[in-house]
Enzyme design. Structure first.
Site, PDB file in Angstrom:
ATOM      1  N   ALA A  61       2.428  -7.238   8.507  1.00 44.56           N
ATOM      2  CA  ALA A  61       1.667  -6.249   7.820  1.00 44.56           C
ATOM      3  C   ALA A  61       0.873  -6.753   6.517  1.00 44.56           C
ATOM      4  O   ALA A  61       1.274  -7.692   5.939  1.00 44.56           O
ATOM      5  CB  ALA A  61       2.582  -5.000   7.145  1.00 44.56           C
ATOM      6  N   GLY A 100       6.280  -7.325  10.117  1.00 37.81           N
ATOM      7  CA  GLY A 100       5.393  -6.543  11.593  1.00 37.81           C
ATOM      8  C   GLY A 100       4.923  -7.473  12.502  1.00 37.81           C
ATOM      9  O   GLY A 100       4.817  -7.233  13.707  1.00 37.81           O
ATOM     10  N   GLU A 103       7.738  -7.973  14.598  1.00 37.59           N
ATOM     11  CA  GLU A 103       8.007  -6.503  15.323  1.00 37.59           C
ATOM     12  C   GLU A 103       6.917  -6.267  16.392  1.00 37.59           C
ATOM     13  O   GLU A 103       7.661  -5.581  17.431  1.00 37.59           O
ATOM     14  CB  GLU A 103       7.952  -5.457  14.161  1.00 37.59           C
ATOM     15  CG  GLU A 103       9.063  -5.459  13.292  1.00 37.59           C
ATOM     16  CD  GLU A 103       9.148  -4.392  12.438  1.00 37.59           C
ATOM     17  OE1 GLU A 103       8.055  -4.520  11.206  1.00 37.59           O
ATOM     18  OE2 GLU A 103       9.843  -3.639  12.054  1.00 37.59           O
ATOM     19  N   GLU A 123      11.242  -8.488   5.251  1.00 38.06           N
ATOM     20  CA  GLU A 123      10.699  -7.378   4.588  1.00 38.06           C
ATOM     21  C   GLU A 123      11.751  -7.157   3.366  1.00 38.06           C
ATOM     22  O   GLU A 123      11.409  -6.455   2.322  1.00 38.06           O
ATOM     23  CB  GLU A 123      10.608  -6.259   5.334  1.00 38.06           C
ATOM     24  CG  GLU A 123       9.782  -5.957   6.434  1.00 38.06           C
ATOM     25  CD  GLU A 123       9.955  -6.768   7.605  1.00 38.06           C
ATOM     26  OE1 GLU A 123      10.590  -7.614   7.849  1.00 38.06           O
ATOM     27  OE2 GLU A 123       9.008  -6.539   8.615  1.00 38.06           O
TER      28      GLU A 123
HETATM   29  N1  CAA Z   1      -0.058  -9.847   3.616  1.00 34.51           N
HETATM   30  C1  CAA Z   1      -1.121 -10.211   3.045  1.00 34.51           C
HETATM   31  N2  CAA Z   1      -1.596 -11.359   2.619  1.00 34.51           N
HETATM   32  C2  CAA Z   1      -0.823 -12.484   2.867  1.00 34.51           C
HETATM   33  C3  CAA Z   1       0.332 -12.125   3.643  1.00 34.51           C
HETATM   34  C4  CAA Z   1       0.558 -10.792   4.017  1.00 34.51           C
HETATM   35  N3  CAA Z   1       1.489 -10.324   4.775  1.00 34.51           N
HETATM   36  N4  CAA Z   1       1.181 -12.966   3.912  1.00 34.51           N
HETATM   37  C5  CAA Z   1       0.451 -14.144   3.356  1.00 34.51           C
HETATM   38  N5  CAA Z   1      -0.575 -13.463   2.705  1.00 34.51           N
HETATM   39  C6  CAA Z   1      -1.598 -14.286   1.815  1.00 34.51           C
HETATM   40  C7  CAA Z   1      -1.063 -14.705   0.556  1.00 34.51           C
HETATM   41  O1  CAA Z   1      -0.989 -13.889  -0.703  1.00 34.51           O
HETATM   42  C8  CAA Z   1      -2.034 -15.930   0.258  1.00 34.51           C
HETATM   43  O2  CAA Z   1      -3.012 -15.174  -0.252  1.00 34.51           O
HETATM   44  P1  CAA Z   1      -3.894 -16.066  -1.444  1.00 34.51           P
HETATM   45  O3  CAA Z   1      -4.573 -17.549  -0.849  1.00 34.51           O
HETATM   46  O4  CAA Z   1      -5.022 -15.254  -1.699  1.00 34.51           O
HETATM   47  O5  CAA Z   1      -3.206 -16.509  -2.391  1.00 34.51           O
HETATM   48  C9  CAA Z   1      -2.278 -16.418   1.683  1.00 34.51           C
HETATM   49  O6  CAA Z   1      -2.077 -15.538   2.623  1.00 34.51           O
HETATM   50  C10 CAA Z   1      -1.777 -17.650   2.086  1.00 34.51           C
HETATM   51  O7  CAA Z   1      -0.250 -17.284   1.966  1.00 34.51           O
HETATM   52  P2  CAA Z   1       0.592 -18.531   1.280  1.00 34.51           P
HETATM   53  O8  CAA Z   1      -0.047 -19.166   0.235  1.00 34.51           O
HETATM   54  O9  CAA Z   1       1.924 -17.752   1.115  1.00 34.51           O
HETATM   55  O10 CAA Z   1       0.804 -19.561   2.342  1.00 34.51           O
HETATM   56  P3  CAA Z   1       2.042 -20.438   3.129  1.00 34.51           P
HETATM   57  O11 CAA Z   1       1.307 -21.202   4.203  1.00 34.51           O
HETATM   58  O12 CAA Z   1       2.618 -21.092   2.109  1.00 34.51           O
HETATM   59  O13 CAA Z   1       3.012 -19.315   3.848  1.00 34.51           O
HETATM   60  C11 CAA Z   1       3.383 -17.436   5.014  1.00 34.51           C
HETATM   61  C12 CAA Z   1       2.517 -18.463   4.824  1.00 34.51           C
HETATM   62  C13 CAA Z   1       5.017 -17.863   5.225  1.00 34.51           C
HETATM   63  C14 CAA Z   1       3.035 -16.240   6.114  1.00 34.51           C
HETATM   64  C15 CAA Z   1       3.720 -16.754   3.678  1.00 34.51           C
HETATM   65  O14 CAA Z   1       2.570 -16.063   3.004  1.00 34.51           O
HETATM   66  C16 CAA Z   1       4.730 -15.385   3.639  1.00 34.51           C
HETATM   67  O15 CAA Z   1       5.803 -15.339   3.767  1.00 34.51           O
HETATM   68  N6  CAA Z   1       4.121 -14.373   3.892  1.00 34.51           N
HETATM   69  C17 CAA Z   1       4.692 -13.121   3.792  1.00 34.51           C
HETATM   70  C18 CAA Z   1       5.268 -12.558   5.159  1.00 34.51           C
HETATM   71  C19 CAA Z   1       5.790 -11.255   4.775  1.00 34.51           C
HETATM   72  O16 CAA Z   1       6.668 -10.849   4.276  1.00 34.51           O
HETATM   73  N7  CAA Z   1       5.551 -10.584   6.040  1.00 34.51           N
HETATM   74  C20 CAA Z   1       6.177  -9.140   6.189  1.00 34.51           C
HETATM   75  C21 CAA Z   1       5.012  -7.969   5.520  1.00 34.51           C
HETATM   76  S1  CAA Z   1       5.995  -6.510   5.286  1.00 34.51           S
HETATM   77  C22 CAA Z   1       5.887  -6.017   6.991  1.00 34.51           C
HETATM   78  O17 CAA Z   1       5.562  -6.523   7.981  1.00 34.51           O
HETATM   79  C23 CAA Z   1       6.671  -4.589   6.932  1.00 34.51           C
HETATM   80  C24 CAA Z   1       6.161  -3.852   8.236  1.00 34.51           C
HETATM   81  O18 CAA Z   1       5.657  -4.233   9.281  1.00 34.51           O
HETATM   82  C25 CAA Z   1       6.215  -2.288   7.736  1.00 34.51           C
END
Ligand code: CAA
Ligand code: NAI
Length: 717
Positions: A61, A100, A103, A123
């Site tokens: 998400a 997500g 999912e 999450e």
């Molecule tokens: N939403 C919005 N922005 C995100 C994002 C997300 N899910 N994941 C990464 N980004 C953004 C980061 O904030 C970053 O932005 P900036 O360059 O502006 O700082 C950019 O993408 C790159 O991210 P990283 O610097 O972290 O890059 P990386 O290559 O080191 O890692 C990653 C990539 C492994 C995807 C890591 O960003 C990460 O762990 N992201 C979060 C993943 C996550 O927690 N997903 C679950 C979301 S909640 C959900 O999905 C719930 C639901 O369904 C209801």
């Protein structure tokens, strides 16, 4: 958004397009709905592949959208729509499939993954649970124990491990989308009825009650007051015990509670704060995006005690060649063994060969002539460190960066011992250095932007979150620790016990209370620093509880005089069954000692409650944080918060001390500090600092607006 095309004649290819990680923003969700409609209504299309643009399936998400009301199609019915499609849908997973994103893949009928892709439901780290059906589908697909593990820890698995778990149907080392298209062609004629995970029965487990009790116990122990891990267990339990529709209802209820909790806000703030600290700047205006780091192929580590060993391991694991140097022969031999076994253990965990050939050892400084960067980790003694920096300056080739792992000594003084002070920076690691994620990069008044960029980049290469901070006593983390420790000592003098203080702090969420932590790291460390600062002896004619004009607690010094250095001597604020023992037990001797101390100094023990312990310890620490911001030592509250969560076990679900101050309310923090300062005018750290007052006068703006009230960062000593 999502792009649509028809490939290989009969496969509808949907590509999620939202760089950098194809997060499921409103536009992407709408794109999926529209392109699925297209694929399902196109009679030429027999099967569908969903993939992500630029080698990344989907990062989940869009977390940025969590703070505003939902727009666009919600995820749950979207995934339901994919799952109920009459044509087979294949997920082509490369890069990441997280939250997500995974999912969505679970809603597909088949999953093909690249062997190196990372899959997970993280999450829980955002204060949430997999609330788009993930908590209900995953246990049905891979069984309850494995699902509990993935969902409560949020850990990522590789495509290869996902195959073993049964999470994906096939793994490839080739082009994943091509493989998924081939696969989609091969299943085009097979109706997907039997492939809908939500219709699977949850695999039976012989003793569900014991399994969930154990899981709940584990998460409560680890979670330290965090709600999300507990809700994750409850959601998986629903999957194991209820029909799918009812389980989804339970998932929805639990998610609603978490989503609106302050904890989720705090953890999401922490997620973005960790990324924000990478965008550093210096008082000169030099910035992360305009400064090129120097190349570091070979590094030297000087001093192979606790820290030098961990630093050497971290460097080698990051692919840097290391010369590890130590003057003490016995220490050198022991370090060699310890480093080799740490490298071997680490390599085994990661399933690779240990890079033992990347490290060499030396008992003299000579190899310094041939390295790109040096990290000094000798005893915390300014005279010794100065000598080492003089030697290095004479030996190193031009351009070698010189770094110190000092916990708080003046970087400018070290730099002034060298011919090129612009190459000197602090690289303050945390113990154990190969494990802890935090690195404070300390710039002195003459550090060049390139030196800072190099240390920041090297930290990143080692898997650390690096935070650039200005030069002052204790930098950010240890400077804030001082008033926190001080309050804990004063509270003992006034009538409480180490057990009670620790209990309050551990209930708040710290992994360890202040006294258990002090026993673990050794009371002698602070004692030596206080000795060097000339604090150990009271001036003539003054109370033993006043030093350098301020209230002082000699309790720690008195324990050290008795040889009570903490765990290592088997006695400290607690007692242990033997030197090096780990189980802290209350010590009647200590209680008697405190009573005697109070009598000697005319103090009458009073009842101190939970609120006072928490407020005095934490608000004094936060107040120092505001001072650090005011002094420009940290660029913003996010820097302080990341340092505290990653380096000092501040609970992530409370965001960090600065974020927490905002949650409590700046007005309240100010009032309570004023109250305690009135009661204890001889404790300067309780006097509310001007920045805090200024923020309150300006209506207590939210934490992301504080930078508007700050000066530019600077070094200050
Ligand atoms: N939403 C919005 N922005 C995100 C994002 C997300 N899910 N994941 C990464 N980004 C953004 C980061 O904030 C970053 O932005 P900036 O360059 O502006 O700082 C950019 O993408 C790159 O991210 P990283 O610097 O972290 O890059 P990386 O290559 O080191 O890692 C990653 C990539 C492994 C995807 C890591 O960003 C990460 O762990 N992201 C979060 C993943 C996550 O927690 N997903 C679950 C979301 S909640 C959900 O999905 C719930 C639901 O369904 C209801
Ligand atoms: P330590 O006492 O475990 O190790 C220091 C090592 O340096 C010893 O092995 C000693 O023999 C060696 N040494 C002394 N003089 C030397 C010289 N001239 N050349 C080469 N080696 C020499 O100390 P520790 O705990 O590893 O601390 C090292 C530095 O790291 C200190 O500045 C300390 O403040 C800092 N630090 C310590 C942390 C900790 O938790 N221990 C955390 C963060 C920083």
């Amino acid at each position: 958004m999502a792009q649509y095309s028809r490939v290989s004649g009969t496969v509808g290819l949907i590509t999620l397009l939202n760089p950098p990680v194809n997060a499921l923003s409103a536009a992407v969700r709408q794109g999926i709905v529209d392109t699925m409609d297209k694929a399902l209504s196109d009679r030429k299309v027999k099967s569908v592949v969903i993939c992500g643009h630029n080698g990344k399936f989907c990062g989940g998400a869009d977390i940025r959208e969590f703070s505003s009301p939902l727009t666009g199609p919600p995820l749950i019915p979207l995934i339901q729509g994919v799952e109920s499609a009459a044509k087979p849908v294949v997920a082509a997973i490369e890069g990441v499939a997280l939250g997500g994103g995974l999912e969505l893949a679970l809603g597909c009928h088949y999953r093909i993954a690249h062997s190196k892709a990372r899959l997970g439901l993280p999450e829980v780290h955002l204060g949430l649970l997999p609330g788009a059906g993930g908590s209900q589908r995953l246990p049905r697909l891979i069984g309850v124990p494995a699902a509990l593990d993935l969902i409560t820890t949020g850990r990522h698995v590789t495509g290869a491990e996902a195959l073993q778990l049964g999470l994906v149907d096939k793994v490839t080392d080739r082009n994943t989308v091509d493989e998924a298209v081939k696969f989609a062609l091969s299943v085009a004629d097979q109706p997907p009825n039997s492939r809908r995970v939500s219709t699977f029965p949850c695999p039976r487990h012989p003793d569900l009650d014991a399994l969930f009790e154990g899981a709940m116990q584990r998460v409560r122990q680890r979670a330290r007051g965090a709600l999300a891990p507990v809700a994750c267990v409850q959601a998986v339990r629903a999957a194991a015990t209820l029909p799918y529709a009812q389980g989804m209802e339970r998932e929805r209820e639990l998610m609603a509670t978490l989503f609106t909790s302050g904890q989720a806000r705090a953890q999401q703030y922490h997620f973005f704060a960790q990324r924000a600290v990478g965008r550093w700047s210096m008082p000169s205006g030099a910035r992360w995006d305009t400064t090129k780091p120097g190349a570091v192929h070979k590094a030297m580590v000087i001093g192979l005690g606790t820290m030098g060993r961990g630093i050497s391991v971290a460097l080698v694991q990051a692919g840097v060649s290391v010369v590890a140097m130590e003057t003490n022969e016995k220490q050198l031999m022991e370090a060699k063994q310890a480093i080799s076994s740490m490298l071997e253990r680490g390599a085994k965990r990661r399933g690779v060969a240990p890079a033992l050939d990347k490290i060499g050892y030396s008992s003299n400084m000579e190899p310094a002539a041939d390295v790109d960067l040096v990290i000094e980790a000798v005893f915390e003694d300014m005279a010794l460190k100065k000598k080492v920096f003089q030697q290095l300056s004479a030996l190193c080739k031009p351009g070698t960066f010189l770094c110190s792992n000092t916990s708080g000594l003046d970087i400018d003084q070290l730099a002034s011992e060298t011919r090129h002070p612009e190459l000197v920076v602090g690289m303050h690691f945390f113990a154990p250095a190969h494990v802890m994620k935090l690195l404070e990069v300390v710039y002195g008044s003459r550090s060049s932007p390139q030196a800072v960029a190099t240390a920041m980049e090297l930290g990143k290469q080692m898997g650390k979150v690096s935070v650039a901070v200005g030069n002052c006593r204790g930098f950010v983390g240890n400077r804030m620790l001082k008033p926190y420790l001080e309050q804990a000592f004063f509270l003992l003098e006034e009538g409480t016990t180490p057990e009670f203080v620790d209990q309050v702090l551990e209930e708040f969420g710290f992994a360890m209370g202040v006294f258990r932590m002090s026993d673990l790291s050794g009371l002698d460390v602070g004692w030596r620093v206080r000795k060097a600062d000339g604090l150990l002896n009271a001036s003539e004619g003054h109370s033993a509880r006043i030093r350098q004009g301020c209230r002082y607690s000699p309790l720690g010094d008195l324990l050290c005089e008795q040889g009570r250095f903490g765990q290592k001597t088997g006695r400290g604020w607690y007692q242990y069954d033997k030197p090096g023992g780990r189980v802290a037990k209350p010590d009647p001797w200590l209680h008697g000692f405190l009573e005697k101390f109070r009598t000697q100094h005319g103090l009458v023990a009073r009842r101190i409650d939970h609120q006072e312990v928490l407020e005095r310890c934490l608000y004094a620490l936060m107040n120092e944080g505001f001072r650090i911001l005011e002094d420009g030592i940290a660029a913003g509250p996010e820097d302080i918060d990341v340092i505290y969560v990653l380096g000092y076990s501040w609970p992530p679900h409370r965001g960090g001390p600065m974020f927490y101050a905002g949650m409590v309310g700046l007005q309240k923090v100010l009032e309570r500090l004023e109250h305690y300062h009135q009661e204890h005018p001889d404790i300067p750290s309780l006097k509310p600092c001007n920045l805090l007052r200024n923020l309150v006068v300006n209506g207590s703006p939210p934490v992301h607006k504080w930078r508007e009230f700050l000066k530019k960062p600077q070094s200050q000593l």
